[in-house]
Design an enzyme around this catalytic site. Sequence first.
Site, PDB file in Angstrom:
ATOM      1  N   HIS A 382     -33.248  -6.016  14.447  1.00 49.56           N
ATOM      2  CA  HIS A 382     -33.571  -4.740  13.317  1.00 49.56           C
ATOM      3  C   HIS A 382     -33.302  -3.227  14.206  1.00 49.56           C
ATOM      4  O   HIS A 382     -33.283  -3.235  15.287  1.00 49.56           O
ATOM      5  CB  HIS A 382     -35.528  -4.435  13.060  1.00 49.56           C
ATOM      6  CG  HIS A 382     -35.950  -3.107  11.350  1.00 49.56           C
ATOM      7  ND1 HIS A 382     -36.532  -2.102  12.074  1.00 49.56           N
ATOM      8  CD2 HIS A 382     -34.377  -2.849  11.227  1.00 49.56           C
ATOM      9  CE1 HIS A 382     -36.164  -1.623  11.124  1.00 49.56           C
ATOM     10  NE2 HIS A 382     -35.182  -1.950  10.798  1.00 49.56           N
ATOM     11  N   GLU A 453     -30.805   2.442   3.972  1.00 51.59           N
ATOM     12  CA  GLU A 453     -29.334   4.537   3.771  1.00 51.59           C
ATOM     13  C   GLU A 453     -27.940   3.922   3.763  1.00 51.59           C
ATOM     14  O   GLU A 453     -28.413   5.141   4.986  1.00 51.59           O
ATOM     15  CB  GLU A 453     -31.193   4.939   4.616  1.00 51.59           C
ATOM     16  CG  GLU A 453     -32.578   4.918   4.500  1.00 51.59           C
ATOM     17  CD  GLU A 453     -33.116   2.943   4.718  1.00 51.59           C
ATOM     18  OE1 GLU A 453     -32.636   3.369   6.282  1.00 51.59           O
ATOM     19  OE2 GLU A 453     -34.188   3.092   3.982  1.00 51.59           O
ATOM     20  N   GLU A 471     -28.811  -1.542   1.182  1.00 53.11           N
ATOM     21  CA  GLU A 471     -29.250  -0.882  -0.050  1.00 53.11           C
ATOM     22  C   GLU A 471     -29.048  -0.184  -0.630  1.00 53.11           C
ATOM     23  O   GLU A 471     -27.601  -0.118  -1.114  1.00 53.11           O
ATOM     24  CB  GLU A 471     -30.938  -0.170   1.199  1.00 53.11           C
ATOM     25  CG  GLU A 471     -32.226  -0.676   0.405  1.00 53.11           C
ATOM     26  CD  GLU A 471     -33.064   0.418   0.646  1.00 53.11           C
ATOM     27  OE1 GLU A 471     -34.775   0.185   0.777  1.00 53.11           O
ATOM     28  OE2 GLU A 471     -32.474   1.703   1.631  1.00 53.11           O
ATOM     29  N   GLU A 477     -39.427  -2.519  -2.185  1.00 54.43           N
ATOM     30  CA  GLU A 477     -40.450  -1.430  -1.590  1.00 54.43           C
ATOM     31  C   GLU A 477     -41.307  -0.941  -2.347  1.00 54.43           C
ATOM     32  O   GLU A 477     -42.435  -0.527  -2.108  1.00 54.43           O
ATOM     33  CB  GLU A 477     -39.789  -1.210   0.101  1.00 54.43           C
ATOM     34  CG  GLU A 477     -38.495  -0.072  -1.251  1.00 54.43           C
ATOM     35  CD  GLU A 477     -37.829   0.422   0.470  1.00 54.43           C
ATOM     36  OE1 GLU A 477     -38.225  -0.988   1.600  1.00 54.43           O
ATOM     37  OE2 GLU A 477     -37.096   1.803   0.270  1.00 54.43           O
TER      38      GLU A 477
HETATM   39  C1  NOJ Z   1     -36.543   1.343   4.738  1.00 57.63           C
HETATM   40  C2  NOJ Z   1     -36.845   0.239   4.190  1.00 57.63           C
HETATM   41  O1  NOJ Z   1     -35.787   0.078   3.567  1.00 57.63           O
HETATM   42  C3  NOJ Z   1     -38.039  -0.941   4.964  1.00 57.63           C
HETATM   43  O2  NOJ Z   1     -36.307  -1.634   4.859  1.00 57.63           O
HETATM   44  C4  NOJ Z   1     -37.659  -0.082   6.565  1.00 57.63           C
HETATM   45  O3  NOJ Z   1     -38.344  -1.320   5.987  1.00 57.63           O
HETATM   46  C5  NOJ Z   1     -38.548   0.698   6.716  1.00 57.63           C
HETATM   47  N1  NOJ Z   1     -36.719   2.004   6.107  1.00 57.63           N
HETATM   48  C6  NOJ Z   1     -38.388   0.776   8.476  1.00 57.63           C
HETATM   49  O4  NOJ Z   1     -37.498   0.883   8.340  1.00 57.63           O
END
Ligand code: NOJ
Length: 670
Positions: A382, A453, A471, A477
């Site tokens: 990540h 993003e 995304e 989320e």
């Molecule tokens: C936004 C992302 O969409 C999400 O999946 C992630 O956990 C957070 N940012 C932190 O990077």
Amino acid sequence: MKLNRIKLLFCVCFSLFLASCGVGERIHTVKSPDGKIDLIAGVDEGRPYYEVKRGEEAVIAKSHLGFQLKDGDFSNNFKIKAVRQASHDETWQQPWGEDIEVRNNYNELTLLVEEQSDLHRELSLVFRVFNDGVGFRYVFPKQRNLKDFVIMDEKTEFALPWDAQVWSIPTNGTKYFEALYKASPVSHKDTVSTPITMMANDSLYLTLHEANLTDYAGLNLALEKGTKTTLQAALTPWSTGEKVFASAPFASPWRTIIIGHKPGDLMLSRLMLNLNEPSKIKDTSWIEPGRYVGIWWGMHMEKYTWSQGPKHGATTANTMRYIDFAAKHGFSGVLVEGWNWGWDGDWTTHGDQFSFTRSYPDFDLKRVSEYARSKGVRLIGHHETGGAALNYEAQLDSAYALYRSVGVNVVKTGYVNPLLDNKEQHNSQYGVRHYRKVIETAARYGIMIDNHEPSMPTGLQRTYPNLMTQEGVRGQEYDAWSTDGGNPPDHTCIIPFTRGLAGPMDFTPGTFKFVNTVHPGTRVQTTLAKQLALNVVLFSPLQMASDMIENYENQPAFSFITSCPTTWAKTVVPDAKIGEYVVVARKDRRSDNWFIGCITNEKERTITLSLGFLDDDASYKATLYCDGEGADYLSNPYAVNISEREVNAKTVLQLKLKRGGGAAIRIEKI
Ligand code: NOJ
């Protein structure tokens, strides 16, 4: 893609009739290979234009083309200099996708137009007409009087012959394309981000978007002043106002118009992929779709933190627990967010402090990745950048080299900040260049990317199949922390026909516990069966089961998720109505098994589903995960009924979907 896997069926017919000055005012037409769609193009009083028809039906009325360049107008005073026609028919294979084989079959018309001035500047308009729609692009040939140039505006029009119902998200005020798509007549729309989808009538559905967004600005559409239904390109600008800096020879992205009789036709169109370049990655054997779990929902539900402290989620011990779970249930990976320095404090405002090589003291990257390998699982890396793209670019090589050295071959990237480097928009030429650099660098290190993003996807995964998923969608989320209650039940009945047409979506379905103690007014607004069905309906070659692992323990319904592939041999859409319900059936690549996802909005309904897509004369065992007695997304979301029965190609199922519900079906050949 390996060259020897590309099956070139036919790519010959290449007719060229070059016409010199004089053909100028003629109207030129080209038909789709099946003869049903007509593209008409020409130059009218100096202005290039095009028009699209399906039989006698107008699809796009006369629409002008051209640019406003920094040094003047480049949309007028043209004459046709040459005309060329070509045809193409080839079938290529996707290393992963919604189907294996893709037919790329079109007729092409190119108009070379020349400015009637002393400069004699030239522009090519290239149109490709497929059976499922039209793509066109501008090509600026190499020429003496147009070298470096700046596009201030693209003047491409889409003149709609009706005030159709359009599903879209607004460009202004929307962050990261994470908004709910709303339907309203085109005449009511403010600037919208593509893809947009519209219903002109019961048998005419259209999607406008773009393909192969390379070194250009992302496309938005706005009503042209003084018109009610003519949309015009509105490119995302640099902070200084320019849209695109370019040097001839130069080609714009393709502008795409998918044309279907029914919503399912839009989902099955591969027009956008066909308008991207073939794979630049020769050996794709390292590119592996898969399903994973993650130290993730726990952060969004505030059980864990990304930052250091007593609730730190990405510890060695916790990650090993997730690895054990992944190994036990056959997941290929474990995502770990918050393992590296930079998360303390408000990381969204100081992304330049992220280190992508330095671990927090309670996380041992080497030990954890070795443990994962010993269990046949991989860590999913990540890189949250907080929008600090330059800080990330400076570390790309060292960060990917580190991940490679410990066997990590997937990285989820993130850019939580409305601007990149506090200045430029994600969908601007600046952003497009950055994301491309990331994908290309990752490919060199043998790393797959899940881009959060992002700039809006445009089918680049054909050229860079290591760009797995992105995304750019309002995902699961929002059911954890949004201030509007969570994703409404119709959201997932709309996105397969809007954002989903731009490419795989990292929506992350699969939450099993809907109670939200942190934000009590917000929750998952589905039944449990619908969470399962979303794994089939929403395509992503990398798919995360979103919940915390403890919430999957002793849940019989979990067996659907663990059995469900993430890449497919074939996809069919037996039935769908945008915003109301969707039925998708997909065939596994490694077996003769089929998986079906069937979802509804807030209304209950019975879906009659014929299994005619199964092989004739074969018998199958179907395992059905349906909404149970009394299931309801608000009052009784967990009731699931799991049953088995024998089915074949003649079977017709009656699926009772409850409010906000769904059905997920696994069909195994006997
Ligand atoms: C936004 C992302 O969409 C999400 O999946 C992630 O956990 C957070 N940012 C932190 O990077």
